[in-house]
Design a protein around this motif. Structure first.
Motif, PDB file in Angstrom:
ATOM      1  N   UNK A  89       0.803  -1.225   0.000  1.00  0.00           N
ATOM      2  CA  UNK A  89       0.000   0.000   0.000  1.00  0.00           C
ATOM      3  C   UNK A  89       0.831   1.267   0.000  1.00  0.00           C
ATOM      4  N   UNK A  90       2.157   1.140   0.158  1.00  0.00           N
ATOM      5  CA  UNK A  90       3.082   2.276   0.144  1.00  0.00           C
ATOM      6  C   UNK A  90       2.730   3.311   1.217  1.00  0.00           C
ATOM      7  N   UNK A  91       2.301   2.838   2.393  1.00  0.00           N
ATOM      8  CA  UNK A  91       1.976   3.729   3.505  1.00  0.00           C
ATOM      9  C   UNK A  91       3.096   3.609   4.540  1.00  0.00           C
ATOM     10  N   UNK A 101      -5.367  -2.363   5.908  1.00  0.00           N
ATOM     11  CA  UNK A 101      -4.189  -2.579   5.061  1.00  0.00           C
ATOM     12  C   UNK A 101      -4.598  -2.904   3.629  1.00  0.00           C
ATOM     13  N   UNK A 102      -5.561  -3.818   3.466  1.00  0.00           N
ATOM     14  CA  UNK A 102      -6.030  -4.169   2.121  1.00  0.00           C
ATOM     15  C   UNK A 102      -6.667  -2.951   1.457  1.00  0.00           C
ATOM     16  N   UNK A 103      -7.380  -2.148   2.227  1.00  0.00           N
ATOM     17  CA  UNK A 103      -7.975  -0.931   1.675  1.00  0.00           C
ATOM     18  C   UNK A 103      -6.904   0.015   1.155  1.00  0.00           C
ATOM     19  N   UNK A 104      -5.774   0.068   1.859  1.00  0.00           N
ATOM     20  CA  UNK A 104      -4.678   0.926   1.386  1.00  0.00           C
ATOM     21  C   UNK A 104      -4.126   0.433   0.055  1.00  0.00           C
ATOM     22  N   UNK A 105      -4.080  -0.884  -0.132  1.00  0.00           N
ATOM     23  CA  UNK A 105      -3.586  -1.445  -1.391  1.00  0.00           C
ATOM     24  C   UNK A 105      -4.560  -1.133  -2.528  1.00  0.00           C
ATOM     25  N   UNK A 106      -5.844  -1.336  -2.275  1.00  0.00           N
ATOM     26  CA  UNK A 106      -6.847  -1.036  -3.296  1.00  0.00           C
ATOM     27  C   UNK A 106      -6.830   0.453  -3.616  1.00  0.00           C
TER      28      UNK A 106
END
Length: 419
Positions: A248-250, A397-402
């Protein structure tokens, strides 16, 4: 007093009374076990009788919900694909890490032997199934025989194919069949609700026998179980930080600050749904468009539990270690497949029901007796904290990737149409 508290008190009281009774008069105390044990086993059998129709119903409705989410739009479809990758990855992690944890910190041999004698007649190990045996049995030749014989992996494979076939039907036929299986599931949940009202009695009866036969070893084994299974949930939670950082590059600090409020709510409520508003706010804080988070997170709460397959498999592996059941490559593969597949069906269930509905099929698929689950459910409150916190962390975390891969997030007005 909550049901979970009553169940835990019944467990503690049963073990303590068993220990005290043996100290007072061993012969009389053990004679009483011949009365309490059948009561506890009858309660377990009442739970076991609904597992097959419940799992079939949950899988059909769960796959239908997942397919609908995937069809809802590009963002939801990408999220579902990521959910599947995470579920299988965490399950494989558990298959590798849990045996390692048990090797590093095994249950003391004396405790294990005493618990085996107290809990169940452990079946003879015989030939440990290989991977060849796994592939020879994964596809059922007779689905009725598979259901009758508690062969959950072939039953799950058939049900999975059947559920996906339903999603290809025309809308009217699809809705009619999904409605039928939803009604079957609801009826099974009513029965389970009745059975669980008797859980303090059943667990007390089982715990008395364990306390009488093993003494304080029972308490030590339960603490050992809580620590090891909770460790798997903790690892999944940590993996969420890795997913957010590398996929997610966060930045880690930013993600940790954003997800902390949702984690706090998860600890206090043990509910992903209650954490949803905080997850939405946290996703916005790490730069995910509100419209994107507004699609991904509700879908995640509805159909995704990152920790479930990993921790369900860990429970089955722990019980196998507890009871001295050797697990071969075929059994482990069956457990991994069953854990990963059945997770999508049981996500919306209350914790106690979900524990039986999701762990029992994994145990059956691996040839592990389920009698110990009647005791372990009483201490599920602590591992469930790690389940919920891990789920919430991975959801964000998955939301950050999407959010990172979605170059053109929908406008607010498009969220309702997409979700």
């Amino acid at each position: 007093m909550s049901q979970a508290t009553r169940i835990l008190l019944a467990l503690v009281a049963g073990i303590a009374l068993g220990i005290a009774a043996v100290a007072a008069d061993r012969r009389v105390a053990l004679a009483a076990v011949t009365v309490t044990q059948p009561i506890g086993e009858a309660w377990l059998h009442a739970l076991q009788m609904v597992i097959v129709p419940l799992i079939v119903g949950l899988l059909v409705t769960g796959i239908a919900a997942t397919a609908e989410a995937a069809r809802a739009g590009r963002i939801a479809g990408r999220a579902v694909a990521l959910f599947v990758v995470v579920l299988w990855s965490t399950t494989l992690m558990s298959a590798a890490v849990m045996p390692l944890l048990l090797d590093l910190w095994p249950l003391p041999q004396a405790w294990s032997a005493a618990l085996r004698a107290a809990l169940t007649e452990v079946p003879a190990t015989g030939k440990v199934p290989t991977l060849v045996d796994f592939f020879n049995t994964i596809v059922p030749t007779n689905i009725v025989a598979a259901a009758a014989g508690d062969a959950f992996l072939p039953l799950t494979v058939f049900t999975l194919a059947f559920a996906f076939a339903i999603t290809r039907l025309e809308a009217e036929s699809r809705e009619r069949l999904v409605g039928l299986f939803r009604s079957i599931t609801d009826a099974m949940l009513v029965i389970i609700g009745w059975v669980l009202k008797l859980a303090p009695i059943g667990i007390f009866a089982l715990a008395y026998g364990v306390g009488a036969r093993t003494g304080a070893a029972a308490f030590g084994a339960l603490v050992h179980y809580i620590v090891l299974v909770s460790t798997i949930g903790f690892i999944v939670m940590l993996a969420g930080y890795g997913v957010a950082r590398f996929a997610g590059a966060v930045p880690l600090g930013r993600f940790a600050r954003a997800v902390a409020p949702a984690q706090g709510i998860a600890v206090s409520t043990q509910s992903s749904l209650a954490s949803l508003p905080a997850m939405l706010k946290g996703s916005e804080a790490i730069g995910v468009a509100p419209a994107t988070a507004g699609i991904v997170l509700p879908v995640a709460v509805a159909i995704f539990r990152a920790t479930s397959p990993a921790m369900n498999l860990a429970v089955a592996l722990y019980v196998a270690h507890w009871l001295g059941v050797a697990i071969g490559p075929g059994q482990l593969a069956a457990g991994v497949a069953t854990a990963a597949i059945t997770t999508m069906g049981s996500v919306s269930l209350p914790g106690t029901i979900s524990f039986f509905a999701s762990v029992a099929p994994v145990a059956f698929a691996m040839g592990v007796p389920i009698e110990a689950l009647g005791l372990l459910v009483a201490v599920e409150t602590v591992p469930d904290l790690f389940r919920t916190v891990g789920n919430v962390t991975m959801d964000v975390a998955v939301t950050s990737v999407v959010g990172r891969t979605d170059a053109n997030p929908p406008r607010h007005g498009e969220v309702a149409a997409a979700g």
